[in-house]
Scaffold this motif. Structure first.
Motif, PDB file in Angstrom:
ATOM      1  N   HIS A 144       0.841  -1.206   0.000  1.00 23.34           N
ATOM      2  CA  HIS A 144       0.000   0.000   0.000  1.00 23.34           C
ATOM      3  C   HIS A 144       0.872   1.250   0.000  1.00 23.34           C
ATOM      4  CE1 HIS A 144      -3.591  -2.368   0.686  1.00 23.34           C
ATOM      5  NE2 HIS A 144      -3.041  -2.941   1.739  1.00 23.34           N
ATOM      6  N   ASP A 145       0.884   1.935  -1.104  1.00 22.72           N
ATOM      7  CA  ASP A 145       1.644   3.169  -1.207  1.00 22.72           C
ATOM      8  C   ASP A 145       0.788   4.318  -0.680  1.00 22.72           C
ATOM      9  OD1 ASP A 145       3.034   5.402  -1.830  1.00 22.72           O
ATOM     10  OD2 ASP A 145       3.157   5.011  -3.986  1.00 22.72           O
ATOM     11  N   LEU A 146       1.116   4.766   0.513  1.00 23.65           N
ATOM     12  CA  LEU A 146       0.271   5.772   1.166  1.00 23.65           C
ATOM     13  C   LEU A 146       0.182   7.089   0.400  1.00 23.65           C
ATOM     14  CD1 LEU A 146       0.290   3.714   3.469  1.00 23.65           C
ATOM     15  CD2 LEU A 146       0.365   5.602   5.067  1.00 23.65           C
ATOM     16  N   ASN A 147       1.149   7.305  -0.472  1.00 22.66           N
ATOM     17  CA  ASN A 147       1.114   8.531  -1.272  1.00 22.66           C
ATOM     18  C   ASN A 147       0.115   8.451  -2.415  1.00 22.66           C
ATOM     19  OD1 ASN A 147       2.954  10.528  -0.296  1.00 22.66           O
ATOM     20  ND2 ASN A 147       4.574   9.014  -0.657  1.00 22.66           N
ATOM     21  N   ASN A 148      -0.299   7.249  -2.729  1.00 22.30           N
ATOM     22  CA  ASN A 148      -1.084   7.086  -3.955  1.00 22.30           C
ATOM     23  C   ASN A 148      -2.409   6.357  -3.774  1.00 22.30           C
ATOM     24  OD1 ASN A 148       0.390   8.378  -6.057  1.00 22.30           O
ATOM     25  ND2 ASN A 148       1.991   6.849  -5.711  1.00 22.30           N
ATOM     26  N   PHE A 149      -3.132   6.664  -2.733  1.00 23.14           N
ATOM     27  CA  PHE A 149      -4.467   6.098  -2.610  1.00 23.14           C
ATOM     28  C   PHE A 149      -5.374   6.827  -3.588  1.00 23.14           C
ATOM     29  CE2 PHE A 149      -4.679   4.096   1.898  1.00 23.14           C
ATOM     30  CZ  PHE A 149      -3.579   3.330   1.583  1.00 23.14           C
ATOM     31  N   LYS A 150      -6.206   6.070  -4.257  1.00 28.64           N
ATOM     32  CA  LYS A 150      -7.158   6.723  -5.169  1.00 28.64           C
ATOM     33  C   LYS A 150      -8.236   7.397  -4.336  1.00 28.64           C
ATOM     34  CE  LYS A 150      -7.374   3.404  -8.779  1.00 28.64           C
ATOM     35  NZ  LYS A 150      -7.667   2.240  -8.052  1.00 28.64           N
ATOM     36  N   PRO A 151      -8.378   8.717  -4.481  1.00 28.05           N
ATOM     37  CA  PRO A 151      -9.411   9.382  -3.691  1.00 28.05           C
ATOM     38  C   PRO A 151     -10.788   8.910  -4.157  1.00 28.05           C
ATOM     39  CG  PRO A 151      -7.981  10.966  -4.819  1.00 28.05           C
ATOM     40  CD  PRO A 151      -7.675   9.633  -5.385  1.00 28.05           C
ATOM     41  N   SER A 152     -11.595   8.464  -3.227  1.00 28.02           N
ATOM     42  CA  SER A 152     -12.939   8.047  -3.639  1.00 28.02           C
ATOM     43  C   SER A 152     -13.884   9.222  -3.457  1.00 28.02           C
ATOM     44  CB  SER A 152     -13.409   6.857  -2.796  1.00 28.02           C
ATOM     45  OG  SER A 152     -13.681   7.302  -1.487  1.00 28.02           O
ATOM     46  N   LYS A 153     -14.976   9.199  -4.217  1.00 22.22           N
ATOM     47  CA  LYS A 153     -15.897  10.342  -4.196  1.00 22.22           C
ATOM     48  C   LYS A 153     -16.532  10.534  -2.817  1.00 22.22           C
ATOM     49  CE  LYS A 153     -17.391  10.655  -8.990  1.00 22.22           C
ATOM     50  NZ  LYS A 153     -17.170   9.218  -9.349  1.00 22.22           N
TER      51      LYS A 153
END
Ligand code: HEC
Ligand code: HEC
Ligand code: HEC
Length: 184
Positions: A144-153
């Motif tokens: 899990h790359d904490l810098n790159n979580f896909k922001p969910s709506k």
């Protein structure tokens, strides 16, 4: 054979090389086999409760079909994609240490029933979380790359919040994600 002869020395070197090659080639498959979830979860009965609770936890029932195994979380660097040779040595050393500890426990029967395992859980869980903190949750971070979580709506804050924690060594994943590994 005379122990001082150079033939003796030569024979020793030869034996060393043969054993070395055999170990290296067998080693990789033994290392993989003994690190499989199948092995950790079912071969050692000391892990019955951990296996059952893992299956109920967040990673035991991923819909994606992606498999996360015991060692991905429990062995240093296992989940990290490309690692240096020094880290490979670290991984093998950690594996040898924890494998030996598990084997001794298995033989002594310290954890041979689920009751004993549940009773020992607080102590073991603390041991595991202390270790995870000490390595800054390297195993979780490997996947899990904490810098790159896909922001969910519906929850845009989640990605932002993890990004803010990305470089913070005090981030305690399991304090919030209590059922990431196991659910009792
Ligand atoms: C997604 C990461 C993850 C996976 C996969 C995982 N664990 Fe764990 N494990 C943890 C965490 C985090 C803890 C610390 C406390 C807790 O959550 O129980 C832990 C704790 C433990 C403990 C200490 C006792 C306990 O239950 O708390 C044992 C033993 C253990 N795991 C064995 C296993 C085995 C065997 C497997 C595979 C069948 C496995 N783990 C898979 C994350 C994981
Ligand atoms: C081998 C890779 C791997 C490791 C190691 C790993 N995870 Fe995951 N994790 C995944 C995958 C794959 C998913 C499901 C897809 C996704 O949401 O990214 C997931 C999902 C999650 C979720 C969301 C679960 C849900 O039900 O929505 C959380 C929270 C999580 N992981 C936390 C952790 C924590 C904490 C650790 C360390 C104890 C950890 N992960 C270790 C691969 C991993
Ligand atoms: C302060 C609490 C907190 C900490 C610390 C924390 N998280 Fe989370 N995490 C959350 C919350 C809240 C969510 C959203 C859960 C939901 O949507 O149900 C989340 C979601 C996730 C997800 C799912 C993301 C998605 O987009 O679906 C993953 C993966 C995850 N966290 C991994 C980690 C890892 C790895 C660490 C440690 C490096 C960590 N978290 C530390 C609170 C935390």
């Amino acid at each position: 054979m005379n122990k001082n002869s150079k033939w003796y020395a030569g024979a020793l070197v030869l034996v060393g090389v043969v054993v070395g090659v055999a170990l290296v080639s067998a080693g990789t498959s033994v290392v993989h086999w003994s690190g499989s979830t199948q092995f950790c979860g079912t071969f050692c009965h000391s892990m019955d409760a951990a296996y059952a609770s893992f299956q109920k936890g967040q990673h035991g029932k991923l819909n994606s079909g992606y498999e996360v195994g015991c060692v991905d979380c429990h062995l240093k660097y296992e989940s990290v994609k490309s690692i240096s040779q020094a880290q490979v040595v670290g991984l093998l050393w950690h594996k040898a240490q924890s494998g030996t500890r598990s084997l001794i426990g298995e033989i002594q029967g310290t954890m041979d029933t689920p009751e004993k395992q549940i009773a020992m859980r607080p102590e073991l869980a603390k041991h595991v979380t202390d270790w995870m903190k000490s390595v800054n949750y390297v195993t979780c971070r490997g996947c899990h790359d904490l810098n790159n979580f896909k922001p969910s709506k519906d929850k845009p804050m989640v990605a932002q919040m993890h990004k803010a924690m990305a470089d913070n060594p005090a981030t305690d994943c399991v304090a919030c994600h209590t059922e990431a590994g196991h659910k009792y």
